[in-house]
Enzyme design. Sequence first.
Site, PDB file in Angstrom:
ATOM      1  N   LYS A 131      -2.580  24.355  20.172  1.00 16.74           N
ATOM      2  CA  LYS A 131      -1.295  23.787  19.750  1.00 16.74           C
ATOM      3  C   LYS A 131      -0.448  23.328  20.933  1.00 16.74           C
ATOM      4  CE  LYS A 131       1.709  27.845  19.596  1.00 16.74           C
ATOM      5  NZ  LYS A 131       2.668  27.422  20.611  1.00 16.74           N
ATOM      6  N   THR A 132      -0.483  24.069  22.045  1.00 20.61           N
ATOM      7  CA  THR A 132       0.317  23.675  23.202  1.00 20.61           C
ATOM      8  C   THR A 132      -0.146  22.342  23.747  1.00 20.61           C
ATOM      9  OG1 THR A 132       0.659  26.010  23.760  1.00 20.61           O
ATOM     10  CG2 THR A 132       1.138  24.397  25.470  1.00 20.61           C
TER      11      THR A 132
ATOM     12  N   ASP B 176       8.499  24.178  18.448  1.00 19.43           N
ATOM     13  CA  ASP B 176       7.335  25.058  18.594  1.00 19.43           C
ATOM     14  C   ASP B 176       7.595  26.371  17.868  1.00 19.43           C
ATOM     15  OD1 ASP B 176       4.908  26.025  19.426  1.00 19.43           O
ATOM     16  OD2 ASP B 176       5.551  26.469  21.479  1.00 19.43           O
ATOM     17  N   GLU B 177       6.528  27.053  17.449  1.00 17.05           N
ATOM     18  CA  GLU B 177       6.605  28.375  16.796  1.00 17.05           C
ATOM     19  C   GLU B 177       7.577  28.352  15.612  1.00 17.05           C
ATOM     20  OE1 GLU B 177       4.485  30.447  17.558  1.00 17.05           O
ATOM     21  OE2 GLU B 177       4.043  30.491  19.698  1.00 17.05           O
TER      22      GLU B 177
ATOM     23  N   GLN C 284       0.832  33.712  11.436  1.00 16.86           N
ATOM     24  CA  GLN C 284       1.236  34.482  12.612  1.00 16.86           C
ATOM     25  C   GLN C 284       2.741  34.747  12.635  1.00 16.86           C
ATOM     26  OE1 GLN C 284      -1.008  33.829  16.444  1.00 16.86           O
ATOM     27  NE2 GLN C 284      -1.521  31.881  15.484  1.00 16.86           N
TER      28      GLN C 284
ATOM     29  N   ARG D 160      -6.811  37.937  18.839  1.00 15.04           N
ATOM     30  CA  ARG D 160      -6.611  37.992  20.297  1.00 15.04           C
ATOM     31  C   ARG D 160      -7.955  38.094  21.011  1.00 15.04           C
ATOM     32  NH1 ARG D 160      -2.911  35.276  20.210  1.00 15.04           N
ATOM     33  NH2 ARG D 160      -3.484  35.177  18.026  1.00 15.04           N
TER      34      ARG D 160
END
Length: 761
Positions: free
Chosen positions: A41-42, A229-230, A260, A606
């Site tokens: 995504k970044t 973002d987020e 998330q 993770r």
Amino acid sequence: MPVRTVDGSADYLEGLNPEQREAVLSTEGPLLVLAGAGTGKTRVLTTRLAHIIRNRLAWPSQILSVTFTNKAAREMRERVGGLMGEQMEGMPWLGTFHSIAAKILRIHAELVDLKSSFTILDTDDQIRLLKQVIEAAGIDSKRWTARYMASLIDGWKNKGLTPDKLGADDGHAFAEGKGVEIYATYQARLKILNAVDFGDLLLHNITIFQQNPDVLKKFHDKFRYLLVDEYQDTNVAQYLWLRLLAQGSNNVCCVGDDDQSIYGWRGAEVDNILRFEADFPGAKVIRLERNYRSTEHILGAASGLIAANKDRLGKTLWTDDAGGHKVSVTGVWDGPAEARIISGEIENWKTKGRSYNDVAILVRASRQMRNFEERFIQLGLPYRVIGGPRFFERAEIRDAHAYLRVLRSDTDDLAFERIVNTPKRGIGATSVRKLQEAARAMNVSLEQATRTMIRTDEIRGKARTSLRAFTQDIDRWRREARDTKHTEMAERILDQSGYTQMWRDNKDAKSQGRLENLKELISAMGEFDTLDAYMEHVSLVLDVESGPQEDEISLMTLHSAKGLEFPLVFLPGWEEGTFPSQRALDESGMAGLEEERRLAYVGITRAREMAKIYFAANRQVYGSWQSSLPSRFIDELPIEHVDVESEANQYNPSLIADRVQEDFGRTFAKAQSGRASPGWQRYQKNKDRQFGREPKEIEGHAVRRPAKGKTSNYTVGERVFHTKFGYGEVMSADGTKLTVEFDKAGEKMVLDGFVQRAADV
């Protein structure tokens, strides 16, 4: 058709997969990018920014880019600069919600009766001001603390609520209905001081935009594109702020992952991302599902788990990295066994030439770290605690230890000084300084000087009264400690001193964790016969060199792990009540359960190569052993992606399976409207294969597997022996379940297959 910038190149688009590329190129209109864990995504965000700038769709000053942390903002600026081949300093509207809101407020401060030179209060100043307001209103600031009021105000501001928008019922949580009044007075006082707190930054922005359409239009004209973002972590105030700004160009791109969203406890609203299409009609939704981090089995287990959530937009992660290790689920006897087995796994990992830096242990609550920290210190394994200090270095643990040190010695000045006004007793710095001067002059300890000073006039009023009461408490505790078990004495001191109540009254988000750490402290003490033995152990633990090393195991909570990744991830403590957290279920019901499940999903994703889950049959709480059930999340893991193991010769796996089936299965089936879930049916079908064959012995003692529908062969009053709890007497029997009063462990409910008649041992 190939994309070309004004200079004819499009190198920055190379390497993007089709969904990522589409997200970069879909510049017009509202766009929601559902970016699963490890899907890049970044890269999409930064490439989209570079694409807009390089194609001159907007100047950098015409793009509003919002992140949640300054670190994320810096990273985005650097990565965009790398794609552009130059330093990107000309992006004045790239930053966090609060930094951008502060910049807007500086420009239009007069519209909310402030000057542009306003001060932003930190938490300490906010608490100090609120205490003044509370006391001026004639409210007992010890019972109704400023910190508690600050948490209420922060919650209201996160929801975009000014005092005039609150109902009469909203203030009942504070001082029997005076909460709204205090909030209004506090806000008025802030304006007199030309000050704001962090919550005001967005709240004042919203007020300015809503009451001044001309100002809002200026920002509509300014911002051609908005990127967030987020987005799943936004609260109501952030949502309202963004909605107002996005009404201009409508070119708003929000990137996030509803699976998330794990910060509901601090105000995040997962509904913000779930209703994006309703808020922005005609919005395009692009799902990034190709994962570049984890193996097929890890993604399969995580996707199967999160599928149990009902409130989600839905996506399924996939990868080209087929196969790999299945997610392992291991049942162990207790917490120390869990720490021992995981430590052994880490040592094996290291002997294979791998790094400690590759390894992370992710726990639901910080109190779970103690067993691992002690085991690592014992073995000499290097580790770091991310997101907080080590267990024995935490403030609440050091405070508790200080009380215990004073109990043992009247010459421990450092411990006495630490707790003499903790919790607050009205013994200020001036009084403490007088005590220190007297102790030096008389060449005695601080406690001995205190006992002298309370009989003189050097210290007067409340301070002298409090010091006298404190020394009387110490005398009483020392007398009682002669005939009281050290764990019980520690509980008594923490309660009678007001220390435990201090953290109960503190409404900070970390306070509950501190209380849990104090419970874990009592459990740690229970492992030693005396207080002296325990304190010696603590001294040795703290004496171990703990300086930073280049290669260390990472130990952290699941919340701290978001955004990180490791080749090997351990996930201990997957038991009902611990994970999912009973507190989350009690406070938020189904919404709390779904957030806990999202947290489990974050934990599994993770891992890059291996994810290992553990649950214990027993946990020690406040020095007493309690049996536990495996987490319901274990049942929801797809069996094709999971290997289930058990700690050899520690407990009967089949009995654990029976217990889960009888106790949890019935409850879970009822919760599903009387119908067991497909996952639960799969668990029952595969339990024998999962848990292996039933051992004939446990630590040398014969095991009888209870038959369903049968009564126990043990009778009330009969003496029995349990391999963990020792000798005890049967108090009652319900089928094959016995209630036993153990001589040392107290009353426990156990299956009769776990015990033997005392005469046979």
